[in-house]
Design a protein around this motif. Structure first.
Motif, PDB file in Angstrom:
ATOM      1  N   VAL A   1       0.921  -1.236   0.051  1.00  0.00           N
ATOM      2  CA  VAL A   1      -0.213  -0.012  -0.201  1.00  0.00           C
ATOM      3  C   VAL A   1       0.904   1.268   0.006  1.00  0.00           C
ATOM      4  O   VAL A   1       0.710   2.120  -0.752  1.00  0.00           O
ATOM      5  CB  VAL A   1      -0.955  -0.082   0.989  1.00  0.00           C
ATOM      6  N   ARG A   2       2.091   1.328   0.973  1.00  0.00           N
ATOM      7  CA  ARG A   2       2.870   2.591   1.037  1.00  0.00           C
ATOM      8  C   ARG A   2       3.584   2.802  -0.193  1.00  0.00           C
ATOM      9  O   ARG A   2       3.596   3.805  -0.918  1.00  0.00           O
ATOM     10  CB  ARG A   2       3.744   2.339   2.180  1.00  0.00           C
ATOM     11  N   ARG A   3       3.962   1.803  -0.956  1.00  0.00           N
ATOM     12  CA  ARG A   3       4.474   1.713  -2.171  1.00  0.00           C
ATOM     13  C   ARG A   3       3.685   2.250  -3.340  1.00  0.00           C
ATOM     14  O   ARG A   3       4.164   3.172  -4.156  1.00  0.00           O
ATOM     15  CB  ARG A   3       5.115   0.282  -2.752  1.00  0.00           C
ATOM     16  N   TRP A   4       2.590   1.702  -3.364  1.00  0.00           N
ATOM     17  CA  TRP A   4       1.446   2.531  -4.467  1.00  0.00           C
ATOM     18  C   TRP A   4       1.292   3.853  -4.224  1.00  0.00           C
ATOM     19  O   TRP A   4       1.156   4.620  -4.987  1.00  0.00           O
ATOM     20  CB  TRP A   4       0.379   1.626  -4.578  1.00  0.00           C
ATOM     21  N   ARG A   5       1.119   4.096  -2.834  1.00  0.00           N
ATOM     22  CA  ARG A   5       0.902   5.566  -2.520  1.00  0.00           C
ATOM     23  C   ARG A   5       1.821   6.457  -3.074  1.00  0.00           C
ATOM     24  O   ARG A   5       1.735   7.475  -3.545  1.00  0.00           O
ATOM     25  CB  ARG A   5       0.585   5.681  -1.006  1.00  0.00           C
ATOM     26  N   GLU A   6       3.183   5.903  -2.824  1.00  0.00           N
ATOM     27  CA  GLU A   6       4.269   6.883  -2.858  1.00  0.00           C
ATOM     28  C   GLU A   6       4.545   6.947  -4.380  1.00  0.00           C
ATOM     29  O   GLU A   6       5.073   7.967  -5.180  1.00  0.00           O
ATOM     30  CB  GLU A   6       5.650   6.382  -2.271  1.00  0.00           C
ATOM     31  N   ARG A   7       4.264   5.876  -5.057  1.00  0.00           N
ATOM     32  CA  ARG A   7       4.315   5.799  -6.542  1.00  0.00           C
ATOM     33  C   ARG A   7       3.533   6.780  -7.251  1.00  0.00           C
ATOM     34  O   ARG A   7       3.697   7.508  -8.216  1.00  0.00           O
ATOM     35  CB  ARG A   7       4.209   4.356  -7.164  1.00  0.00           C
ATOM     36  N   ARG A   8       2.316   7.053  -6.574  1.00  0.00           N
ATOM     37  CA  ARG A   8       1.216   8.075  -7.055  1.00  0.00           C
ATOM     38  C   ARG A   8       1.580   9.085  -6.611  1.00  0.00           C
ATOM     39  O   ARG A   8       0.744  10.390  -6.752  1.00  0.00           O
ATOM     40  CB  ARG A   8      -0.108   7.406  -6.650  1.00  0.00           C
ATOM     41  N   ARG A   9       2.355   9.614  -5.646  1.00  0.00           N
ATOM     42  CA  ARG A   9       3.009  10.742  -5.269  1.00  0.00           C
ATOM     43  C   ARG A   9       1.822  11.323  -4.381  1.00  0.00           C
ATOM     44  O   ARG A   9       1.394  12.796  -4.600  1.00  0.00           O
ATOM     45  CB  ARG A   9       3.540  11.601  -6.316  1.00  0.00           C
TER      46      ARG A   9
END
Length: 276
Positions: A12-20
């Motif tokens: 979840v964190r990785r996708w949140r960061e990927r979407r900035r």
């Protein structure tokens, strides 16, 4: 099916960061507290199936990667993955678009740019020169940019190569799809054309609108622009990853050539592409 040994919170964190996106932004949009989202990301709380769906919807996570989040949280995958032949009405829609686009070329690819289907015009357009240097499945971008493929016939190769590489980089950033990073690395490894060693085609009317594909063929130079079609609201992994590339003539001469190639006598030419 994508599998992972990572905790669901890390994904979840990785996708949140990927979407900035910030935790505050995502928590407000997905209707949960920032503290709850923080606990999910750090592993102190396990999200429910509904919470995973809400977060994935908000972060625009591809269906294949959504299944990975469900599995990481201990749930069964939510989205099936069928073969193209088993997609029923969606398969029929792909066939209708490809056939209806005649006499112009069109093809369907998956997220790794592997050929799924093509119309007759695509085979006539590329012909035997589309041989891919690697083993099957047939990869459209490898066949296009490899020195032994179409690259030697692309009149605006520096411009087209730069456009293709940018497109794959953006796709990798958006989807994180398995195999895309390797594809990008291979495409980038192909010898880049020297600007002074390439006979650059003079600009045409389409150059003010798009980056056209300018290709030398036995029928003369062809100039094409393209559009990309994807399915809206897919629920199947295969369907989520299908893109239909439809090419259009960028000048009157190309339009006339494509109409001539569609004539009955042209159909005797070899078509190396899978027809639909």
């Amino acid at each position: 099916m994508t599998t992972t040994t990572e905790p669901v919170g890390a994904l979840v964190r990785r996708w949140r960061e990927r979407r900035r996106r910030s935790q505050l932004d995502v928590s407000l949009a997905a209707e949960l507290s920032t503290r709850h989202l923080s606990c999910i990301e750090t592993g102190r709380a396990n999200p429910s199936r509904d919470m995973i769906r809400r977060l994935c919807d908000e972060l625009d996570v591809p269906l294949r990667e959504r299944n990975a989040l469900y599995l990481a949280a201990g749930f069964a995958p939510a989205h099936p993955e069928r073969a193209l032949a088993d997609l029923g009405a969606a398969r029929a829609a792909v066939e209708a678009v490809l056939a209806g686009h005649e006499p112009n070329p069109a093809l369907a690819v998956n997220v790794r740019w592997e050929l799924l289907a093509a119309n007759r015009a695509m085979g006539l357009f590329l012909g035997a020169g589309a041989g891919e240097p690697a083993d099957p499945p047939f990869n459209v971008l490898k066949a296009t940019l490899h020195p032994d493929g179409l690259a030697g016939r692309i009149r605006n190769l520096p411009q087209w190569r730069a456009h293709v590489l940018r497109r794959v980089r953006r796709q990798l950033d958006r989807t994180s799809a398995a195999g895309l990073a390797e594809l990008l690395a291979e495409l980038e490894s192909y010898p880049a054309p020297r600007a002074d060693a390439v006979e650059v085609a003079p600009p045409g009317p389409a150059d003010d609108l798009v980056v056209p594909l300018r290709l030398s063929t036995e029928y003369g130079e062809l100039a094409l622009l393209y559009t990309t079609t994807v399915f809206g609201s897919p629920r199947d992994v295969t369907l989520d990853e299908i893109a239909i590339e439809t090419f259009f003539p960028a000048d009157p001469g190309t339009a006339a050539t494509m109409r001539a190639l569609a004539a009955p006598q042209a159909h005797s030419l070899t078509n190396p592409w899978p027809a639909v």
